[in-house]
Design a protein around this motif. Structure first.
Motif, PDB file in Angstrom:
ATOM      1  N   GLU A 115     -56.377 107.458   0.558  1.00 17.54           N
ATOM      2  CA  GLU A 115     -55.281 108.227  -0.040  1.00 17.54           C
ATOM      3  C   GLU A 115     -54.116 108.408   0.915  1.00 17.54           C
ATOM      4  OE1 GLU A 115     -57.917 110.743  -3.278  1.00 17.54           O
ATOM      5  OE2 GLU A 115     -56.733 111.797  -1.772  1.00 17.54           O
ATOM      6  N   GLN A 116     -54.427 108.401   2.207  1.00 17.65           N
ATOM      7  CA  GLN A 116     -53.367 108.552   3.203  1.00 17.65           C
ATOM      8  C   GLN A 116     -52.893 107.180   3.659  1.00 17.65           C
ATOM      9  OE1 GLN A 116     -52.387 111.492   4.777  1.00 17.65           O
ATOM     10  NE2 GLN A 116     -54.000 112.993   4.459  1.00 17.65           N
ATOM     11  N   ASN A 117     -51.616 107.077   3.970  1.00 13.36           N
ATOM     12  CA  ASN A 117     -51.101 105.843   4.565  1.00 13.36           C
ATOM     13  C   ASN A 117     -51.667 105.689   5.971  1.00 13.36           C
ATOM     14  OD1 ASN A 117     -49.571 105.127   2.364  1.00 13.36           O
ATOM     15  ND2 ASN A 117     -47.684 106.031   3.135  1.00 13.36           N
ATOM     16  N   ALA A 118     -52.041 104.458   6.314  1.00  8.95           N
ATOM     17  CA  ALA A 118     -52.598 104.194   7.642  1.00  8.95           C
ATOM     18  C   ALA A 118     -51.506 104.232   8.709  1.00  8.95           C
ATOM     19  CB  ALA A 118     -53.267 102.828   7.646  1.00  8.95           C
ATOM     20  N   THR A 119     -51.877 104.720   9.877  1.00  9.82           N
ATOM     21  CA  THR A 119     -50.958 104.696  11.021  1.00  9.82           C
ATOM     22  C   THR A 119     -51.738 104.262  12.261  1.00  9.82           C
ATOM     23  OG1 THR A 119     -51.354 107.015  11.548  1.00  9.82           O
ATOM     24  CG2 THR A 119     -49.481 106.541  10.117  1.00  9.82           C
ATOM     25  N   GLU A 120     -51.074 103.484  13.125  1.00  6.77           N
ATOM     26  CA  GLU A 120     -51.649 103.051  14.392  1.00  6.77           C
ATOM     27  C   GLU A 120     -50.512 103.004  15.397  1.00  6.77           C
ATOM     28  OE1 GLU A 120     -55.807 102.161  13.609  1.00  6.77           O
ATOM     29  OE2 GLU A 120     -54.651 102.352  15.451  1.00  6.77           O
ATOM     30  N   GLY A 121     -50.354 104.073  16.146  1.00  8.22           N
ATOM     31  CA  GLY A 121     -49.279 104.099  17.130  1.00  8.22           C
ATOM     32  C   GLY A 121     -47.921 103.997  16.469  1.00  8.22           C
ATOM     33  N   ARG A 122     -47.148 102.967  16.843  1.00  8.89           N
ATOM     34  CA  ARG A 122     -45.808 102.786  16.260  1.00  8.89           C
ATOM     35  C   ARG A 122     -45.839 102.100  14.898  1.00  8.89           C
ATOM     36  NH1 ARG A 122     -42.592  99.426  18.428  1.00  8.89           N
ATOM     37  NH2 ARG A 122     -44.136  98.268  19.677  1.00  8.89           N
TER      38      ARG A 122
END
Lengths: 116, 116
Positions: free
Chosen positions: A56-63
């Motif tokens: 449900e959440q957008n993925a994030t990895e650092g920048r």
């Protein structure tokens, strides 16, 4: 069958600016994963970020962040504060959560060039 | 470093010859995938092995074959080589564990094959 479309063959972005690389996908499956890979001029394929179809959440990895819009079937990659080392080819890909169907289907890629 | 190793890095050979590309997956990964990247076809899935057994087949020519050994390393054999077989061949591996999300595939550095 799955299909990935990347409509931007090339992009030029000023260093330190944010950039969005577009990706749309097509599948009739409900369970799938979306991936972004980076391919520098040296040739290797580097995994950047993953988004599951049920996340449900957008993925994030650092920048890196993935702007996932399921209804639109889009999975755009956002790179914040771009750096010269971000210059590379970027591929969007998907796989299906299904025995024997885990292969990755790739788009044609976007060549990103960061301008100092 | 993805943890996936491929040898050799470069291979130059003549038409009609046979070559073998080798891949060692990440420790613990049971699935090995082979992909071909060429200028005209882009990134294409060739074949997948899981724990020694063939699991999925893609656009692999009959002149090409692969296997996965008990130690989980894999080899891709290309025979009766043609000019059009010149490409970058990638091996990728994943855990292929059952679950609710698809597994990330980590790529090796690739073998660049040139057929003269």
């Amino acid at each position: 069958a799955q299909k990935i479309t990347q409509t931007q063959p090339g992009m030029f972005v000023q260093e330190k600016e944010a950039v969005t690389l577009d990706c749309t996908y097509d599948t009739s499956d409900q369970s799938y994963g979306l991936f972004w890979y980076k391919q520098p001029s040296s040739g290797e394929m580097i995994f950047l970020i993953y988004q599951g179809s049920y996340d449900e959440q957008n993925a994030t990895e650092g920048r890196y962040s993935l702007n996932f819009q399921k209804a639109r079937k889009s999975a755009n990659l956002v790179i914040s504060a771009s750096q010269l080392g971000d210059s590379a080819m970027y591929f969007c890909a998907m796989s299906i959560l299904n025995f024997g169907n885990e292969k990755l289907t790739f788009g044609t890629g976007t060549r990103l060039t960061i301008i100092p | 470093d993805s943890g996936v190793t491929q040898t050799p890095k470069h291979l130059i050979t003549a038409t009609g010859q046979r070559v073998t590309l080798r891949c060692s997956p990440r420790s613990g990964d049971l699935s090995v995938y082979w992909y071909q990247q060429s200028l005209d076809q882009g990134l294409q899935f060739l074949i997948q092995y899981y724990n020694g057994e063939e699991r999925a087949k893609g656009n692999i020519l009959e002149r090409f074959s692969a296997q996965q050994f008990p130690d989980l390393h894999s080899e891709l054999n290309l025979s009766s080589l043609e000019l059009g077989d010149s490409a970058l061949y990638f091996c990728a591996s994943s855990t292929s564990s059952s679950g609710t999300n698809t597994d990330t595939q980590y790529f090796g550095p690739g073998t660049r094959l040139t057929v003269l």
